[in-house]
Design an enzyme around this catalytic site. Structure first.
Site, PDB file in Angstrom:
ATOM      1  N   TYR A 185     -36.751  22.805 -27.141  1.00 20.94           N
ATOM      2  CA  TYR A 185     -35.651  23.766 -27.286  1.00 20.94           C
ATOM      3  C   TYR A 185     -34.335  23.062 -26.987  1.00 20.94           C
ATOM      4  CZ  TYR A 185     -37.085  28.469 -28.404  1.00 20.94           C
ATOM      5  OH  TYR A 185     -37.483  29.585 -29.080  1.00 20.94           O
ATOM      6  N   GLU A 236     -30.844  24.677 -27.644  1.00 19.18           N
ATOM      7  CA  GLU A 236     -29.669  25.476 -28.011  1.00 19.18           C
ATOM      8  C   GLU A 236     -28.384  24.799 -27.537  1.00 19.18           C
ATOM      9  OE1 GLU A 236     -32.439  27.086 -27.027  1.00 19.18           O
ATOM     10  OE2 GLU A 236     -32.412  29.182 -27.721  1.00 19.18           O
ATOM     11  N   ASP A 252     -20.347  24.366 -52.289  1.00 15.21           N
ATOM     12  CA  ASP A 252     -21.785  24.306 -52.005  1.00 15.21           C
ATOM     13  C   ASP A 252     -22.382  23.243 -52.927  1.00 15.21           C
ATOM     14  OD1 ASP A 252     -24.530  24.672 -51.990  1.00 15.21           O
ATOM     15  OD2 ASP A 252     -24.434  26.854 -51.988  1.00 15.21           O
ATOM     16  N   THR A 267     -28.028  21.659 -48.966  1.00 19.55           N
ATOM     17  CA  THR A 267     -29.387  21.528 -48.452  1.00 19.55           C
ATOM     18  C   THR A 267     -29.719  20.048 -48.468  1.00 19.55           C
ATOM     19  OG1 THR A 267     -30.122  22.024 -50.678  1.00 19.55           O
ATOM     20  CG2 THR A 267     -30.365  23.769 -49.065  1.00 19.55           C
ATOM     21  N   LYS A 289     -32.986  18.505 -51.709  1.00 23.13           N
ATOM     22  CA  LYS A 289     -32.955  18.474 -53.172  1.00 23.13           C
ATOM     23  C   LYS A 289     -32.707  17.022 -53.619  1.00 23.13           C
ATOM     24  CE  LYS A 289     -31.769  23.356 -53.754  1.00 23.13           C
ATOM     25  NZ  LYS A 289     -31.162  23.953 -52.550  1.00 23.13           N
ATOM     26  N   ARG A 319     -36.636  19.719 -45.608  1.00 20.03           N
ATOM     27  CA  ARG A 319     -36.108  21.040 -45.932  1.00 20.03           C
ATOM     28  C   ARG A 319     -35.097  21.441 -44.850  1.00 20.03           C
ATOM     29  NH1 ARG A 319     -37.474  24.402 -49.751  1.00 20.03           N
ATOM     30  NH2 ARG A 319     -38.613  22.668 -50.639  1.00 20.03           N
TER      31      ARG A 319
HETATM   32  N1  DSN Z   1     -33.934  27.787 -54.600  1.00 17.00           N
HETATM   33  C1  DSN Z   1     -32.843  26.917 -54.901  1.00 17.00           C
HETATM   34  C2  DSN Z   1     -32.892  26.446 -56.315  1.00 17.00           C
HETATM   35  O1  DSN Z   1     -33.982  26.327 -56.835  1.00 17.00           O
HETATM   36  O2  DSN Z   1     -31.872  26.186 -56.923  1.00 17.00           O
HETATM   37  C3  DSN Z   1     -31.540  27.488 -54.574  1.00 17.00           C
HETATM   38  O3  DSN Z   1     -31.530  27.891 -53.251  1.00 17.00           O
END
Ligand code: DSN
Length: 418
Positions: A53, A55, A199, A225, A228, A234
């Site tokens: 933990y 925080e 984003d 994120t 990707k 993730r």
């Molecule tokens: N799920 C993602 C995508 O496939 O683009 C977006 O959050």
């Protein structure tokens, strides 16, 4: 014994994980938002850090025992700041959605007007969809791609911004195949006195590898994120200018999250290190080259590419010129049977619902990680076209499945790949 013995090990879950490993590595993974992360990232993500933990933030925690965790999180922060040239980073968001919601919480008030790209024209759920907290809590006004070239139309965005006077402009997409220049968004934000959030979830790896313009010098806040094109674990991340650093940190914790996932933070630190290596530039460029080659090959097979092609890692394919009866839903299902994984996707102004759709979205990050290059892209296009043409004949689908497995066997993902 502290844990169940090996004899009573949960083989059910581990057998299923093995089944999923085989599925991932013997088929073509063409979902534009997915990738194969490295064994090192997986090792960090599956480490003892999951026990802790923490925080708070490095050197300001609510629990003891965080000296090592502090070092890990500080390392992740330093690396990602260097990667994107940012003043400040928060590496704790559990996901892209958490990152975006934290930005809204930190920078604007419920009911404030925000501008974002409509979900059905390539935006994201958290850019104001009426079924998402972003659309429920804030007054999102959506712009759309132009009817003529299916690209962003900055005159339309400027007119809308002047009309609704947003507090925040959100740039960023999930199914828009073209480059997103940050300067026009900045200029419009300045004209109407709005803040600008970019984003870059989909394109973070391309930006890090120099294959897409970097919005960090132009945006007040950048979210993304890490799993990707960036090929990490993730999770989510927020970059800000110094002016907004305190507000963003407060909005992540304690504003919208509790204990950070430090095992994921460690995985992010490893991924940032990998993305800082010179070879990541080659990877990012190759993703884009592969996408261009695949788009061209699909177009030769009779598909229409939304906006006429791609400059990024992805393309949106209009299935109607190929076969007016074929829906995205049906294409996704039959391609899955052939070992080709992608997702149905609305095309701009789609007459079909988001559950059915007239298109599919295709991306090249995963096959590029496997080592596939331009030479393999026409094969992939041919497998897709053959499956869809022969979708009512199980022997056609079966024979493509075998060819897909053969191709994937030549490009093993992990050392133990089946
Ligand atoms: N799920 C993602 C995508 O496939 O683009 C977006 O959050």
């Amino acid at each position: 014994m502290p844990w169940p013995s090996q004899k009573s090990r949960d083989t059910e879950v581990f057998d299923l994980i093995e089944k999923e490993r085989v599925r991932q590595t013997t088929g073509l993974q063409l979902i534009a938002s997915e990738n194969f992360t490295s064994p090192d990232v997986m090792e960090a993500t599956g480490s003892v850090l999951t026990n802790k933990y923490a925080e708070g933030y490095p050197h300001k925690r609510y629990y003891g025992g965080n000296a090592v965790v502090d070092e890990i999180e500080a390392l992740a922060i330093e690396r990602v700041k260097k990667l994107f040239g940012a003043d400040h980073a928060n590496v704790q968001p559990h996901s892209g959605a958490s990152a975006n919601m934290a930005v809204y919480l930190g920078l604007i008030k419920p009911g404030d007007t925000v501008l974002g790209l409509s979900l059905d024209h390539g935006g994201h759920l958290t850019h104001g969809s009426p079924v998402n907290a972003s659309g429920i809590l804030y007054d999102f006004q959506s712009f759309r791609v132009s009817d003529t070239d299916e690209r962003l139309d900055f005159d339309q965005i400027r007119d809308l911004a002047k009309k609704v006077k947003p507090k925040l402009i959100v740039a960023g997409t999930t199914s828009y195949p073209r480059r997103l220049e940050p300067q026009p968004f900045r200029a419009i934000a300045d004209e109407v006195g709005a803040l600008m959030m970019f984003d870059i979830a989909h394109i973070a790896g391309l930006v890090a590898g120099g294959a897409h313009p970097n919005p960090v010098p132009y945006a007040d806040v950048v979210t993304f994120t890490t799993h990707k094109t960036l090929r990490g674990p993730r999770g989510g991340c927020i970059l800000t200018t110094s002016a907004h650093a305190a507000a963003i940190d407060k909005a992540v914790f304690p504003g919208s999250q509790g204990g950070p996932l430090e095992h994921a933070v460690a995985g992010k630190a490893v991924a940032f290190h990998e993305a800082l290596q010179p070879s990541f530039k080659d990877y990012a460029q190759q993703i884009v080259k592969n996408a261009a080659a695949l788009a061209e090959a699909l177009s030769k097979q009779g598909f229409r590419l939304v906006s006429g092609g791609t400059d990024t890692h992805m393309m949106v394919v209009d299935l109607r010129p190929f076969d007016s009866e074929l829906t995205g839903k049906e294409a996704q299902l039959v391609l899955d049977e052939a070992g080709i994984t992608l997702n149905k996707n609305n095309i701009p102004n789609d007459p079909r619902s988001p559950f059915v759709t007239s298109g599919v979205r295709i991306g090249t990050p995963s096959v590029t990680t496997q080592g596939m290059k331009e030479a393999e892209m026409p094969l992939i296009a041919e497998y897709i076209a053959t499956t869809l043409r022969g979708r009512n004949d199980p022997s056609v689908v079966k024979s493509v499945r075998a060819r897909v497995a053969e191709l994937c066997a030549k490009f093993p993902v992990y050392p133990t790949s089946a």
